[in-house]
Design a protein around this motif. Sequence first.
Motif, mmCIF file in Angstrom:
data_model
loop_
_atom_site.group_PDB
_atom_site.id
_atom_site.type_symbol
_atom_site.label_atom_id
_atom_site.label_comp_id
_atom_site.label_asym_id
_atom_site.label_seq_id
_atom_site.Cartn_x
_atom_site.Cartn_y
_atom_site.Cartn_z
ATOM 1 N N UNK A 208 50.945 -88.639 12.455
ATOM 2 C CA UNK A 208 51.596 -88.531 13.761
ATOM 3 C C UNK A 208 51.575 -87.101 14.283
ATOM 4 N N UNK A 209 51.376 -86.131 13.397
ATOM 5 C CA UNK A 209 51.355 -84.737 13.831
ATOM 6 C C UNK A 209 50.145 -84.420 14.701
ATOM 7 N N UNK A 210 49.119 -85.222 14.592
ATOM 8 C CA UNK A 210 47.950 -84.993 15.434
ATOM 9 C C UNK A 210 48.249 -85.157 16.908
ATOM 10 N N UNK A 211 49.200 -86.052 17.233
ATOM 11 C CA UNK A 211 49.531 -86.319 18.636
ATOM 12 C C UNK A 211 50.067 -85.071 19.331
ATOM 13 N N UNK A 212 50.721 -84.198 18.574
ATOM 14 C CA UNK A 212 51.269 -82.968 19.151
ATOM 15 C C UNK A 212 50.175 -82.074 19.722
ATOM 16 N N UNK A 213 48.950 -82.256 19.205
ATOM 17 C CA UNK A 213 47.840 -81.405 19.626
ATOM 18 C C UNK A 213 46.774 -82.194 20.378
ATOM 19 N N UNK A 214 47.103 -83.434 20.748
ATOM 20 C CA UNK A 214 46.152 -84.240 21.492
ATOM 21 C C UNK A 214 44.938 -84.642 20.689
ATOM 22 N N UNK A 215 45.135 -84.805 19.386
ATOM 23 C CA UNK A 215 44.026 -85.138 18.489
ATOM 24 C C UNK A 215 44.137 -86.593 18.034
ATOM 25 N N UNK A 216 43.085 -87.402 18.155
ATOM 26 C CA UNK A 216 43.102 -88.766 17.632
ATOM 27 C C UNK A 216 43.389 -88.741 16.135
ATOM 28 N N UNK A 217 44.283 -89.617 15.691
ATOM 29 C CA UNK A 217 44.723 -89.580 14.295
ATOM 30 C C UNK A 217 44.933 -90.986 13.774
ATOM 31 N N UNK A 218 44.787 -91.141 12.464
ATOM 32 C CA UNK A 218 45.092 -92.424 11.842
ATOM 33 C C UNK A 218 45.423 -92.242 10.371
#
Length: 335
Positions: A208-218
């Motif tokens: 979920x930390x990827x969302x803070x930087x606009x990065x697709x994450x899973x």
Amino acid sequence: MSNQLKGVSNQLINELNLEKHDLTKMMYDMILIRKFEENLKQLYQQGKIHGTMHLCIGQEATAVGACFPLTKEDKITSTHRGHGHSIAKGTDVNKMVAELLGKVTGYCKGKGGSMHIADMEVGNLGANGIVAAGLPLGTGAALTSQMKKLGYVVLCFFGDGATNEGAFHESLNLASVWNLPIVFFCENNLYGMSGSIKEMTNIESIAVRGASYGIPSETIDGNDILEVIKATTAAVERARHNNGPTLIEANTYRWEGHSRSDARKYRTREEEKEWKKSNDPIERFKTVLLENGIITEDDFAELNEKAIKQIQDAVEFAESSESPSLDTLMTDIYV
């Protein structure tokens, strides 16, 4: 394996266009990593390896699966638990063992040890003894690829503990802002040096930390090599086509302690037994290959014996190599 799981595995094999030789090679590499680590454990107990080392037994699928979509020109940055990453990227096991035994035929001429193995020829930019230090190095390598139009992708390995370091957040932010060709690959083995990830981080998923930087994450099952390949292949292709970074959190489990001095008092032996019994990445992949008719039990036994022989040869090579002489003590300190 249930018919449903067999169907999913077969579908993934077809979806990823994996040929028999690909699947067999990945099975071999996973076994090779396991045998490499088991032999190192014995050598350490015999007093032949000095200092410390961090074994990745139980995490073979993340290393092999994540490196599978990479070309020789693509780069990786590794961690203090980096033997598996190195082997999966094509690093020479003879030179690796020699380095661990402190011999001149090792990658650092016997002066670096476990946490300083690198091989530029295969795109292995090196392990690192500092938690999260590979993240800015990987980001820098990705910036180089972008600015010089070199076309390679960087896959940056790190552990769950690294996600609480400033270098993690700074690297993700820069990679996102500059749209760099990098895959951030977190091996979440549930425990840091002395405690559970739940004691260190107040979130359910590192991804979920990827969302803070606009990065697709899973978040994926890091002990299912096919799932690792699927996620990493998509991320590598995204990076290669100038669509920026991806954050992958692969949940896995290390069978051994954090390092050789770790008594593992922070988890139960029952938990360890359950992971080994039901979630061994090698056994899970073996079952998939057997159920889909890719290999037989005899084929697996042959791969196992081949890996044992390769590691035995590597140990013999290292033990027969010379130790560095004292007059080289001050060489190779600076470039």
